[in-house]
Motif scaffolding. Structure first.
Motif, PDB file in Angstrom:
ATOM      1  N   GLY C 105      24.189 -55.109  -8.842  1.00 27.97           N
ATOM      2  CA  GLY C 105      23.414 -55.032 -10.072  1.00 27.97           C
ATOM      3  C   GLY C 105      22.522 -53.803 -10.113  1.00 27.97           C
ATOM      4  N   SER C 106      22.341 -53.239 -11.317  1.00 24.87           N
ATOM      5  CA  SER C 106      21.518 -52.034 -11.437  1.00 24.87           C
ATOM      6  C   SER C 106      20.047 -52.353 -11.188  1.00 24.87           C
ATOM      7  N   GLY C 107      19.617 -53.575 -11.491  1.00 25.51           N
ATOM      8  CA  GLY C 107      18.238 -53.957 -11.204  1.00 25.51           C
ATOM      9  C   GLY C 107      17.950 -53.925  -9.716  1.00 25.51           C
ATOM     10  N   THR C 108      18.867 -54.471  -8.926  1.00 27.66           N
ATOM     11  CA  THR C 108      18.687 -54.483  -7.470  1.00 27.66           C
ATOM     12  C   THR C 108      18.699 -53.069  -6.907  1.00 27.66           C
ATOM     13  N   VAL C 109      19.606 -52.229  -7.398  1.00 31.21           N
ATOM     14  CA  VAL C 109      19.649 -50.837  -6.931  1.00 31.21           C
ATOM     15  C   VAL C 109      18.327 -50.141  -7.251  1.00 31.21           C
ATOM     16  N   SER C 110      17.777 -50.400  -8.446  1.00 28.76           N
ATOM     17  CA  SER C 110      16.489 -49.774  -8.780  1.00 28.76           C
ATOM     18  C   SER C 110      15.401 -50.278  -7.830  1.00 28.76           C
ATOM     19  N   GLU C 111      15.464 -51.537  -7.444  1.00 27.80           N
ATOM     20  CA  GLU C 111      14.442 -52.074  -6.538  1.00 27.80           C
ATOM     21  C   GLU C 111      14.529 -51.453  -5.145  1.00 27.80           C
ATOM     22  N   VAL C 112      15.749 -51.264  -4.649  1.00 26.30           N
ATOM     23  CA  VAL C 112      15.879 -50.620  -3.338  1.00 26.30           C
ATOM     24  C   VAL C 112      15.333 -49.192  -3.405  1.00 26.30           C
ATOM     25  N   ALA C 113      15.651 -48.476  -4.478  1.00 24.65           N
ATOM     26  CA  ALA C 113      15.155 -47.102  -4.624  1.00 24.65           C
ATOM     27  C   ALA C 113      13.630 -47.084  -4.747  1.00 24.65           C
ATOM     28  N   LEU C 114      13.070 -48.006  -5.538  1.00 27.68           N
ATOM     29  CA  LEU C 114      11.613 -48.053  -5.709  1.00 27.68           C
ATOM     30  C   LEU C 114      10.921 -48.459  -4.400  1.00 27.68           C
ATOM     31  N   ALA C 115      11.573 -49.326  -3.617  1.00 25.86           N
ATOM     32  CA  ALA C 115      11.003 -49.710  -2.321  1.00 25.86           C
ATOM     33  C   ALA C 115      10.912 -48.488  -1.409  1.00 25.86           C
ATOM     34  N   VAL C 116      11.979 -47.710  -1.364  1.00 21.74           N
ATOM     35  CA  VAL C 116      11.972 -46.492  -0.552  1.00 21.74           C
ATOM     36  C   VAL C 116      10.871 -45.557  -1.045  1.00 21.74           C
ATOM     37  N   LYS C 117      10.787 -45.405  -2.355  1.00 20.51           N
ATOM     38  CA  LYS C 117       9.745 -44.546  -2.945  1.00 20.51           C
ATOM     39  C   LYS C 117       8.347 -44.990  -2.503  1.00 20.51           C
ATOM     40  N   ALA C 118       8.151 -46.315  -2.436  1.00 20.55           N
ATOM     41  CA  ALA C 118       6.840 -46.866  -2.087  1.00 20.55           C
ATOM     42  C   ALA C 118       6.634 -46.995  -0.579  1.00 20.55           C
ATOM     43  N   GLY C 119       7.639 -46.582   0.192  1.00 24.32           N
ATOM     44  CA  GLY C 119       7.487 -46.642   1.648  1.00 24.32           C
ATOM     45  C   GLY C 119       7.670 -48.025   2.242  1.00 24.32           C
ATOM     46  N   ARG C 120       8.324 -48.914   1.525  1.00 26.58           N
ATOM     47  CA  ARG C 120       8.567 -50.253   2.061  1.00 26.58           C
ATOM     48  C   ARG C 120       9.890 -50.278   2.833  1.00 26.58           C
ATOM     49  N   PRO C 121       9.934 -50.948   3.998  1.00 29.16           N
ATOM     50  CA  PRO C 121      11.195 -51.104   4.716  1.00 29.16           C
ATOM     51  C   PRO C 121      12.164 -51.959   3.902  1.00 29.16           C
ATOM     52  N   VAL C 122      13.437 -51.570   3.930  1.00 33.14           N
ATOM     53  CA  VAL C 122      14.468 -52.291   3.191  1.00 33.14           C
ATOM     54  C   VAL C 122      15.589 -52.681   4.147  1.00 33.14           C
ATOM     55  N   ILE C 123      16.033 -53.908   4.034  1.00 35.89           N
ATOM     56  CA  ILE C 123      17.188 -54.348   4.822  1.00 35.89           C
ATOM     57  C   ILE C 123      18.314 -54.730   3.867  1.00 35.89           C
ATOM     58  N   LEU C 124      19.472 -54.089   4.033  1.00 31.92           N
ATOM     59  CA  LEU C 124      20.639 -54.388   3.199  1.00 31.92           C
ATOM     60  C   LEU C 124      21.514 -55.384   3.942  1.00 31.92           C
ATOM     61  N   VAL C 125      21.725 -56.565   3.364  1.00 38.45           N
ATOM     62  CA  VAL C 125      22.513 -57.602   4.045  1.00 38.45           C
ATOM     63  C   VAL C 125      23.969 -57.523   3.606  1.00 38.45           C
ATOM     64  N   ASP C 126      24.834 -57.343   4.580  1.00 41.52           N
ATOM     65  CA  ASP C 126      26.277 -57.359   4.339  1.00 41.52           C
ATOM     66  C   ASP C 126      26.693 -56.369   3.245  1.00 41.52           C
ATOM     67  N   ALA C 127      26.139 -55.177   3.293  1.00 45.85           N
ATOM     68  CA  ALA C 127      26.464 -54.154   2.299  1.00 45.85           C
ATOM     69  C   ALA C 127      27.666 -53.335   2.757  1.00 45.85           C
ATOM     70  N   SER C 128      28.355 -52.708   1.808  1.00 46.05           N
ATOM     71  CA  SER C 128      29.501 -51.864   2.140  1.00 46.05           C
ATOM     72  C   SER C 128      29.019 -50.605   2.857  1.00 46.05           C
ATOM     73  N   ALA C 129      29.913 -49.994   3.612  1.00 46.27           N
ATOM     74  CA  ALA C 129      29.561 -48.766   4.339  1.00 46.27           C
ATOM     75  C   ALA C 129      29.098 -47.676   3.367  1.00 46.27           C
ATOM     76  N   ALA C 130      29.734 -47.599   2.205  1.00 43.82           N
ATOM     77  CA  ALA C 130      29.362 -46.562   1.231  1.00 43.82           C
ATOM     78  C   ALA C 130      27.950 -46.797   0.707  1.00 43.82           C
ATOM     79  N   ASP C 131      27.617 -48.063   0.426  1.00 41.48           N
ATOM     80  CA  ASP C 131      26.275 -48.365  -0.074  1.00 41.48           C
ATOM     81  C   ASP C 131      25.211 -48.092   0.995  1.00 41.48           C
ATOM     82  N   VAL C 132      25.510 -48.474   2.236  1.00 45.64           N
ATOM     83  CA  VAL C 132      24.552 -48.198   3.311  1.00 45.64           C
ATOM     84  C   VAL C 132      24.354 -46.698   3.450  1.00 45.64           C
ATOM     85  N   ALA C 133      25.443 -45.939   3.395  1.00 46.84           N
ATOM     86  CA  ALA C 133      25.332 -44.481   3.532  1.00 46.84           C
ATOM     87  C   ALA C 133      24.499 -43.895   2.390  1.00 46.84           C
TER      88      ALA C 133
END
Lengths: 180, 180, 180, 180
Positions: C105-133
């Motif tokens: 979902g685009s909402g979730t992607v925006s949240e991961v990006a905003l978390a990085v922007k805010a310096g929050r640690p993010v854990i991706l559960v069972d994500a594809s190699a491309a998404d992790v990269a």
């Protein structure tokens, strides 16, 4: 940077307040200033933009609560916030001066309070003595009363000139008052 | 869902308003309700949370303007909005009832106005006659006055009971008032 | 102050992501941590809160886009923002760690990006190699991948312990990790 | 109503992305469209506004995170949100089309995701194949790739024309594309 005057007032406004808003919009635009409102197609928001668009080359900004609200056809640039009444804080932060036409709505009252909180000068047009007393107690010297749109403009002119005097010694984030 | 009472008031508060806020926090928590404030470590925000945390099992939510603000040590869950005074709208939208202790600050006045705008009941504790008249004119039956924290709690109880009566016929998004 | 784990993911989620979210909610609650989600009654938001409420004494916070959204019945405290997707930034600012279950979902992607922007640690559960990269390139050491909810919890434990070691020398705005 | 093109990109941008942003700003302004950016005096935000202001009669809107940020001197109307990265959602909601110059920053990535979420068309200028694939998977037909500013403008022209064709049968909240 352009000088921005926010015109705030109720969606369900009295004829008197609509007339003031229309005249204010026109007088603000004639000075070359930008008119900012809540952007919807009703009440003081719509009237202030309508007045401004009577003037060639004018610019009207509408800061809208949601993407579903009908935009006033007199708004040149609608800013879509999707924030409901949370956008009221953006209205006052973005305005260099806030003018209130009619204090019968809770949205407008919140905007005057938020303007005071943010240190923005506020001019109450044709407000009751009780309302002026309420906001003067809250905002002290930030809050002025004007009996007419013309008097409100005269008050803003004085602020701009004070600002310009100050400006000789300052340098950052200053606005241009284009047409005066 | 828990029942949430927002306690609003100035950062620079009078002793009287701080005492009221502390007592309100305690009485709200004793009912099993959640206390919501602006979350900073000063004034009415801090006092209301302090009062609530005297009660075992209480829950305090603080909705903070920025990530840099010092959080009251009596806040269990700080909600970081990074929105400055824009967060005032979230405070009142999230509260089922708003109680104001002291109307000397422009932030609090904006919150009472935004609460009225959002249709939330507001109780003004120990407010001047002029302030009560100002907000009654604005919010009509949404705005009540109480002379003490105890009277404020009694007013909320009546609202909750009215809500419960209504609730037998309704179904969506209802709250649980856990301890009463 | 309580330790808050945000669980983010799509409203229209795959069964696998819903199962992960439910398990994550339960494991987070068992640690005594608070579960924060987008608060609606669908998808990963709902599932994470459902998992948490299997645990006695758990606390779930839902940060909702609007007052009209249906709140998950597993949310204890709904925070009403009236900000649409603008509330995504509040979700991540308020979370001490963000866990994403499903990046469709685009909402979730925006949240991961905003978390990085805010310096929050993010854990991706069972994500594809491309998404992790993609997100590793963006967030560097802030972004970790976990193959399961259990591994995500282990990663958070390590962060909390690092934080605690650091805490002996610090004093402000620290959280309590109640049950461990 | 004016047609608004949002130009998004990192504060710390590569020379290539700055050159693209400057050219985009100029080409957008020549069409009579409004340029909207994040408003600060750095990176792609600053460059896009700079390019636009080479064109007489152009209009640049900058939606700023806080009142303390330095405003680009090429911004005509700074919108002060005091919302930090929460303003990213306003940027994309307000833009009729979003163009991204450089995807190295988490703020820009959040804006592309939020644009997709809000149903706004997005054009990625000179993006890597991996980045295009990532956002195409997310946004499907809303996401297009352009190898140059000129190609981005051609894509927007096609959208505007499609919109105009559709417009004969529609009536509400339509924009004027003034100079073409």
């Amino acid at each position: 940077m352009r000088f921005i005057v926010g015109v705030m007032g109720p969606a369900k406004a009295k004829k008197k307040d609509l007339d003031h808003a229309r005249m204010l919009g026109e007088l603000i635009a004639r000075r070359g200033w930008v008119v900012l409102t809540g952007g919807r197609d009703v009440g003081v928001m719509d009237a202030a933009c309508e007045g401004a668009k009577r003037v060639g080359g004018s610019l009207t900004i509408g800061v809208l609560p949601t993407a579903k609200d009908k935009v006033s056809r007199h708004v040149d640039v609608p800013i879509i916030t999707e924030m409901g009444s949370g956008r009221n804080n953006i209205n006052v932060l973005t305005s260099h001066v806030v003018v209130a036409c009619g204090l019968t709505g809770s949205g407008t009252v919140s905007e005057v309070a938020l303007a005071v909180k943010a240190g923005r000068p506020v001019i109450l047009v044709d407000a009751s003595a009780a309302d002026v007393a309420f906001f003067r107690k809250l905002g002290k010297r930030l809050v002025a009363a004007a009996s007419s749109p013309e008097e409100a403009i005269a008050l803003i002119m004085r602020q701009v000139e004070g600002h310009r005097g100050h400006r000789r010694h300052a340098a950052s984030n200053e606005y241009d008052v284009l047409s005066i």
